[in-house]
Design an enzyme around this catalytic site. Structure first.
Site: not given
Length: 285
Positions: A167, A229, A267
């Site tokens: 991330s 995602e 995610h």
């Protein structure tokens, strides 16, 4: 039989028998940034096997509160049978925070460049984001404080160093690759938040690909993301895939590149699968 069960239960329930679950051959210490303003939990796992003549490979792991245990177990299990898995034993260095939560707000500062403030998406709850812009200081902490300490305590192969981030951590990994590619040999960027600082990152990427002083044959990059995602409004999936497609042109110059989309993962759920694949990418024989 009931008597035996009751006796066992009594033993297990004794307060003196209740201990925290320990991960074998791991230690934890607190380390501070040079200015003394920021503190970090440094978690280290050492292999059972003796180091090879060149030293242990090492993985520097961001957001260690969330993934240190997963990475340690993955490398310990797979590294125990390298002839079967292709994964060699390695030292795992987790860089985390003084919290029991899996993620800390301090990561917004550590993983972003100063200009990222102008591109950060709106926060879902409408509140302001935590302070940002400390990536350069955080990288200096890794290079000037963490690495020297690890290399004093463990026999490390400085030619087999990996950095892993997910991330915003994945964004940080890409920033390091594009600006100081010689600091590590393997870069793992999981679900990188490219949208957070896209303009500056693209500029850094262009500068990186144009450099003639970089030995791309000594660099490996894995870009990975969860299939689910694709639906995220930030465009995180397409950004990651397009980045990998652009960098594939460096294969002729030796760059070892892998793009992986994990089926059925989002995610956060992508992390365990990503860790396993990253270990094989970084530690293959």
């Amino acid at each position: 039989m009931d008597l035996i069960r009751n006796e066992r239960a009594a033993v297990l329930n004794r307060s003196e028998e209740r201990r925290g679950v320990m991960i074998p051959r791991t230690v934890e210490k607190i380390m501070c940034s040079r200015d003394g303003k920021r503190e970090y939990r440094i978690m280290v796992a050492k292999p059972a096997a003796e180091p090879p003549p060149s030293g242990y490979p090492v993985i520097y792991l961001l957001d260690a509160n969330s993934v240190f245990g997963t990475m340690e177990e993955t490398v310990r299990v797979q590294g125990g049978r390298p002839e079967k898995t292709g994964v060699v034993p390695a030292v795992i260095v987790g860089i985390g925070y003084l919290t029991e939560a899996p993620f800390a707000s301090a990561r917004y500062y550590d993983f972003t460049m100063p200009s990222a403030v102008t591109e950060a998406p709106a926060r879902p709850n409408g509140a302001a984001w935590p302070e940002q812009g400390g990536a350069e200081s955080f990288l200096a902490f890794i290079e000037e404080t963490v690495k020297p300490e690890i290399e004093r305590e463990y026999t490390i192969d400085r030619g087999r160093q990996t950095i892993f981030g997910h991330s915003l951590g994945g964004l940080f990994v890409l920033q390091v690759l594009f600006t100081q590619p010689g600091l590590f040999q393997s870069y793992i960027a999981g679900s990188p938040s490219i949208h957070w600082n896209k303009r500056n990152l693209l500029e850094a990427e262009r500068n990186f690909t144009a450099r003639s002083d970089v030995d791309f044959g000594k660099i490996g990059l894995m870009v990975a993301i969860g299939e689910l995602e694709k639906s995220h409004k930030s465009g995180i999936y397409d950004n990651a895939k397009e980045l990998a497609e652009r960098l594939s042109g460096l294969a002729d110059r030796g760059l070892r590149l892998q793009f992986k989309s994990f089926e059925g993962e989002g995610h956060v759920s992508v992390l365990p699968a990503l860790v396993s694949r990253a270990a094989r990418f970084a530690l293959s024989m």
